[in-house]
Design a protein around this motif. Structure first.
Motif, PDB file in Angstrom:
ATOM      1  N   ARG A  76       5.856   0.774 -18.668  1.00 57.62           N
ATOM      2  CA  ARG A  76       4.484   0.422 -19.051  1.00 57.62           C
ATOM      3  C   ARG A  76       3.987  -0.783 -18.251  1.00 57.62           C
ATOM      4  O   ARG A  76       2.831  -0.822 -17.816  1.00 57.62           O
ATOM      5  N   PHE A  77       4.843  -1.768 -18.056  1.00 54.71           N
ATOM      6  CA  PHE A  77       4.457  -2.953 -17.283  1.00 54.71           C
ATOM      7  C   PHE A  77       4.124  -2.564 -15.843  1.00 54.71           C
ATOM      8  O   PHE A  77       3.130  -3.032 -15.272  1.00 54.71           O
ATOM      9  N   LEU A  78       4.971  -1.698 -15.258  1.00 59.02           N
ATOM     10  CA  LEU A  78       4.723  -1.260 -13.881  1.00 59.02           C
ATOM     11  C   LEU A  78       3.402  -0.513 -13.793  1.00 59.02           C
ATOM     12  O   LEU A  78       2.618  -0.732 -12.860  1.00 59.02           O
ATOM     13  N   TRP A  79       3.135   0.378 -14.750  1.00 61.79           N
ATOM     14  CA  TRP A  79       1.888   1.131 -14.729  1.00 61.79           C
ATOM     15  C   TRP A  79       0.683   0.202 -14.825  1.00 61.79           C
ATOM     16  O   TRP A  79      -0.296   0.354 -14.088  1.00 61.79           O
ATOM     17  N   LYS A  80       0.753  -0.775 -15.715  1.00 64.47           N
ATOM     18  CA  LYS A  80      -0.367  -1.697 -15.893  1.00 64.47           C
ATOM     19  C   LYS A  80      -0.598  -2.555 -14.650  1.00 64.47           C
ATOM     20  O   LYS A  80      -1.736  -2.946 -14.359  1.00 64.47           O
ATOM     21  N   ALA A 119       0.213   9.784 -11.405  1.00 62.58           N
ATOM     22  CA  ALA A 119      -0.404  10.061 -12.708  1.00 62.58           C
ATOM     23  C   ALA A 119       0.419  11.060 -13.502  1.00 62.58           C
ATOM     24  O   ALA A 119       0.528  10.956 -14.732  1.00 62.58           O
ATOM     25  N   ALA A 120       1.034  12.029 -12.810  1.00 59.48           N
ATOM     26  CA  ALA A 120       1.854  13.038 -13.491  1.00 59.48           C
ATOM     27  C   ALA A 120       3.108  12.404 -14.094  1.00 59.48           C
ATOM     28  O   ALA A 120       3.529  12.763 -15.195  1.00 59.48           O
ATOM     29  N   VAL A 121       3.707  11.457 -13.367  1.00 63.88           N
ATOM     30  CA  VAL A 121       4.871  10.749 -13.918  1.00 63.88           C
ATOM     31  C   VAL A 121       4.459   9.941 -15.138  1.00 63.88           C
ATOM     32  O   VAL A 121       5.166   9.887 -16.145  1.00 63.88           O
ATOM     33  N   TRP A 122       3.284   9.323 -15.054  1.00 58.81           N
ATOM     34  CA  TRP A 122       2.822   8.525 -16.186  1.00 58.81           C
ATOM     35  C   TRP A 122       2.568   9.380 -17.418  1.00 58.81           C
ATOM     36  O   TRP A 122       2.791   8.929 -18.544  1.00 58.81           O
ATOM     37  N   ARG A 123       2.141  10.633 -17.229  1.00 56.81           N
ATOM     38  CA  ARG A 123       1.950  11.525 -18.375  1.00 56.81           C
ATOM     39  C   ARG A 123       3.285  11.760 -19.092  1.00 56.81           C
ATOM     40  O   ARG A 123       3.333  11.846 -20.326  1.00 56.81           O
ATOM     41  N   ILE A 124       4.365  11.864 -18.313  1.00 55.75           N
ATOM     42  CA  ILE A 124       5.685  11.993 -18.924  1.00 55.75           C
ATOM     43  C   ILE A 124       5.995  10.739 -19.735  1.00 55.75           C
ATOM     44  O   ILE A 124       6.481  10.805 -20.862  1.00 55.75           O
ATOM     45  N   GLY A 125       5.684   9.576 -19.146  1.00 55.23           N
ATOM     46  CA  GLY A 125       5.919   8.322 -19.839  1.00 55.23           C
ATOM     47  C   GLY A 125       5.132   8.206 -21.129  1.00 55.23           C
ATOM     48  O   GLY A 125       5.658   7.723 -22.153  1.00 55.23           O
ATOM     49  N   GLN A 126       3.903   8.663 -21.119  1.00 55.14           N
ATOM     50  CA  GLN A 126       3.087   8.620 -22.332  1.00 55.14           C
ATOM     51  C   GLN A 126       3.695   9.490 -23.433  1.00 55.14           C
ATOM     52  O   GLN A 126       3.703   9.108 -24.610  1.00 55.14           O
ATOM     53  N   CYS A 127       4.191  10.651 -23.045  1.00 54.51           N
ATOM     54  CA  CYS A 127       4.817  11.537 -24.036  1.00 54.51           C
ATOM     55  C   CYS A 127       6.070  10.903 -24.619  1.00 54.51           C
ATOM     56  O   CYS A 127       6.328  10.996 -25.823  1.00 54.51           O
ATOM     57  N   GLN A 140      -5.396   0.114  -9.289  1.00 53.69           N
ATOM     58  CA  GLN A 140      -6.168   1.275  -9.723  1.00 53.69           C
ATOM     59  C   GLN A 140      -6.362   2.272  -8.585  1.00 53.69           C
ATOM     60  O   GLN A 140      -6.404   3.481  -8.811  1.00 53.69           O
ATOM     61  N   GLU A 141      -6.463   1.741  -7.362  1.00 51.70           N
ATOM     62  CA  GLU A 141      -6.638   2.627  -6.210  1.00 51.70           C
ATOM     63  C   GLU A 141      -5.465   3.592  -6.075  1.00 51.70           C
ATOM     64  O   GLU A 141      -5.634   4.772  -5.758  1.00 51.70           O
ATOM     65  N   ALA A 142      -4.255   3.093  -6.326  1.00 52.36           N
ATOM     66  CA  ALA A 142      -3.070   3.949  -6.236  1.00 52.36           C
ATOM     67  C   ALA A 142      -3.065   4.972  -7.365  1.00 52.36           C
ATOM     68  O   ALA A 142      -2.720   6.142  -7.156  1.00 52.36           O
ATOM     69  N   LYS A 143      -3.457   4.561  -8.556  1.00 54.47           N
ATOM     70  CA  LYS A 143      -3.510   5.493  -9.686  1.00 54.47           C
ATOM     71  C   LYS A 143      -4.494   6.627  -9.416  1.00 54.47           C
ATOM     72  O   LYS A 143      -4.227   7.794  -9.730  1.00 54.47           O
ATOM     73  N   ASP A 144      -5.641   6.277  -8.822  1.00 57.50           N
ATOM     74  CA  ASP A 144      -6.681   7.275  -8.579  1.00 57.50           C
ATOM     75  C   ASP A 144      -6.332   8.206  -7.423  1.00 57.50           C
ATOM     76  O   ASP A 144      -6.708   9.384  -7.438  1.00 57.50           O
ATOM     77  N   ALA A 145      -5.596   7.688  -6.433  1.00 52.87           N
ATOM     78  CA  ALA A 145      -5.365   8.446  -5.199  1.00 52.87           C
ATOM     79  C   ALA A 145      -4.064   9.245  -5.207  1.00 52.87           C
ATOM     80  O   ALA A 145      -3.846  10.055  -4.307  1.00 52.87           O
ATOM     81  N   ASP A 172       0.821  -1.216   0.000  1.00 47.62           N
ATOM     82  CA  ASP A 172       0.000   0.000   0.000  1.00 47.62           C
ATOM     83  C   ASP A 172       0.852   1.263   0.000  1.00 47.62           C
ATOM     84  O   ASP A 172       0.482   2.270  -0.593  1.00 47.62           O
ATOM     85  N   GLY A 173       1.984   1.216   0.690  1.00 51.23           N
ATOM     86  CA  GLY A 173       2.825   2.404   0.782  1.00 51.23           C
ATOM     87  C   GLY A 173       3.960   2.425  -0.219  1.00 51.23           C
ATOM     88  O   GLY A 173       4.917   3.198  -0.060  1.00 51.23           O
ATOM     89  N   TRP A 174       3.853   1.599  -1.255  1.00 49.58           N
ATOM     90  CA  TRP A 174       4.946   1.523  -2.219  1.00 49.58           C
ATOM     91  C   TRP A 174       5.093   2.840  -2.990  1.00 49.58           C
ATOM     92  O   TRP A 174       4.101   3.419  -3.435  1.00 49.58           O
ATOM     93  N   PRO A 175       6.337   3.319  -3.190  1.00 47.12           N
ATOM     94  CA  PRO A 175       6.563   4.586  -3.916  1.00 47.12           C
ATOM     95  C   PRO A 175       6.466   4.388  -5.430  1.00 47.12           C
ATOM     96  O   PRO A 175       7.467   4.434  -6.151  1.00 47.12           O
ATOM     97  N   TYR A 176       5.250   4.201  -5.895  1.00 52.89           N
ATOM     98  CA  TYR A 176       5.059   3.909  -7.320  1.00 52.89           C
ATOM     99  C   TYR A 176       5.583   5.031  -8.223  1.00 52.89           C
ATOM    100  O   TYR A 176       6.122   4.771  -9.308  1.00 52.89           O
ATOM    101  N   ALA A 177       5.411   6.269  -7.805  1.00 56.18           N
ATOM    102  CA  ALA A 177       5.862   7.390  -8.642  1.00 56.18           C
ATOM    103  C   ALA A 177       7.375   7.355  -8.817  1.00 56.18           C
ATOM    104  O   ALA A 177       7.893   7.544  -9.929  1.00 56.18           O
TER     105      ALA A 177
END
Length: 218
Positions: free
Chosen positions: A58-62, A76-84, A66-71, A37-42
């Motif tokens: 991409r694998f890590l994001w997938k 989410a901001a780091v993932w936007r960089i990844g998408q770009c 979902q709870e971590a992505k939403d909260a 729960d407290g993992w530093p995903y970003a």
């Protein structure tokens, strides 16, 4: 969950070691059935982007709950960089990085990824402090080195696009690195690094360069 090694790597600016550390610790936690729960995903996600390992990012994001992505807006901001990065939207990388108020834990890491002087607004007790960071090991420097290897001449507009700058800043950056400008044609002539005459051609390096040029132009 003991994240002391990750925190030490961040504090010591050993950014290239963060991804393997996170990967190992995460697998250890998973094998023990420990809660994440407290993992530093970003941090974990940015660490893969720092190494330009988009597949692992991409694998890590997938696999991130979902709870971590939403909260976690920062995740989410780091993932936007990844998408770009994935879409080769180089200007978007800078817009995504500069358009978010990064926490103190990750602000230095984001700045090191971008690798140029810029202002990062870090929220602190309701206020904002301004910090300017620099890193030589950087995304922008890697792109510039790739352009140097791939082109003899290139338009100012293309350099600006790839570097995520406006045309004036891109021109200044290139000329500071020895490139010359044809102002009328708005074309830049690349200053090629000196190559030793006895240097042998590495086929694997040539293949990687060919693939990189293909991605830049398509």
């Amino acid at each position: 969950m003991d994240l002391a090694a990750v925190h030490a790597a961040l504090a010591g600016k050993s950014y290239s070691s963060v991804a393997p550390l996170c990967d190992d610790l995460f697998l250890q936690a998973a094998s023990r059935g420990a809660a994440t729960d407290g993992w530093p995903y970003a941090v974990h996600l940015l660490a893969h982007l720092y190494l330009n390992d988009l597949n692992s990012a991409r694998f890590l994001w997938k696999s991130t709950p979902q709870e971590a992505k939403d909260a976690r807006p920062e995740l989410a901001a780091v993932w936007r960089i990844g998408q770009c990065l994935w879409n080769r939207d180089y200007a978007g990388v800078y817009a995504a990085a500069q358009g978010f108020e990064w926490s103190p834990e990750i602000a230095d890491f984001v700045a090191a990824f971008l690798g140029h002087h810029f202002v990062v607004w870090v929220g602190k007790s309701g206020d904002s402090d301004v910090h300017t960071y620099t890193s030589w090991k950087s995304y922008r420097k890697r792109i510039f080195q790739l352009l140097t290897s791939a082109y003899s001449t290139i338009s100012v507009a293309d350099v600006a696009h790839f570097m995520g700058m406006n045309e004036e800043d891109a021109t200044n950056y290139a000329m500071q690195n020895g490139w010359s400008l044809d102002a009328a044609a708005k074309m830049l002539t690349v200053l090629k690094p000196k190559v030793k005459t006895n240097q042998k051609l590495d086929a694997s390096k040539l293949q990687r360069l060919t693939e990189c040029v293909f991605h830049l132009e398509h």
